[in-house]
Design an enzyme around this catalytic site. Structure first.
Site, short mmCIF file in Angstrom:
data_model
loop_
_atom_site.label_atom_id
_atom_site.label_comp_id
_atom_site.label_asym_id
_atom_site.label_seq_id
_atom_site.Cartn_x
_atom_site.Cartn_y
_atom_site.Cartn_z
N GLU A 13 0.82 -1.21 0.00
CA GLU A 13 0.00 0.00 0.00
C GLU A 13 0.86 1.26 0.00
O GLU A 13 0.38 2.33 -0.38
CB GLU A 13 -0.93 0.01 1.21
CG GLU A 13 -1.99 -1.07 1.16
CD GLU A 13 -2.82 -1.10 2.41
OE1 GLU A 13 -4.05 -0.94 2.30
OE2 GLU A 13 -2.25 -1.29 3.51
N LYS A 90 -11.44 5.01 2.07
CA LYS A 90 -10.60 4.17 1.22
C LYS A 90 -11.52 3.12 0.60
O LYS A 90 -11.87 2.14 1.24
CB LYS A 90 -9.51 3.54 2.09
CG LYS A 90 -8.48 2.75 1.36
CD LYS A 90 -7.44 2.30 2.39
CE LYS A 90 -6.34 1.53 1.77
NZ LYS A 90 -5.34 1.14 2.78
#
Length: 121
Positions: A13, A90
């Protein structure tokens, strides 16, 4: 606001971009701006967008909470507002089941002795 950035706990990520959504609410007295039809008496939301974009796209955080804190801190420091609400979502979070998004919401207020505390418009 929608951005492509690198935030998350996992190593991938921090290197692979993902979409993020950010909502910002800025609180201040808008009566004079409305009566005078004067941009100088309100918040230039183009500038607020750019300040938010800069933080989201140029820095990597592990936690959505840290990203929201950084945004709120910057907006309180740079704009003549009394309070800011920041929501960060997100949408492509990977968990073991269906989920629309992971998200946080924070509210921060200007302290009595903080930046711009004595400024009046």
């Amino acid at each position: 606001m929608r951005f492509i950035a690198r935030h998350g706990v996992h190593d991938w990520e921090q290197t692979q971009t993902q979409p993020f959504e950010v909502d910002v609410e800025l609180a201040r007295d808008l009566q004079r701006a409305g009566l005078d039809d004067d941009l100088e008496r309100t918040v230039d939301y183009g500038r607020a967008y750019e300040a938010t974009r800069q933080i989201v796209e140029s820095t990597s955080f592990k936690l959505l909470e840290a990203l929201a804190e950084a945004i709120s801190h910057e907006l309180l420091a740079d704009f003549d507002v009394n309070e800011v609400v920041v929501r960060v979502r997100k949408p492509n979070v990977q968990l073991s089941g269906p989920l629309d998004y992971a998200g946080v919401e924070i509210t921060r207020r200007r302290s009595a002795g903080g930046p711009r505390a004595g400024r009046r418009s």
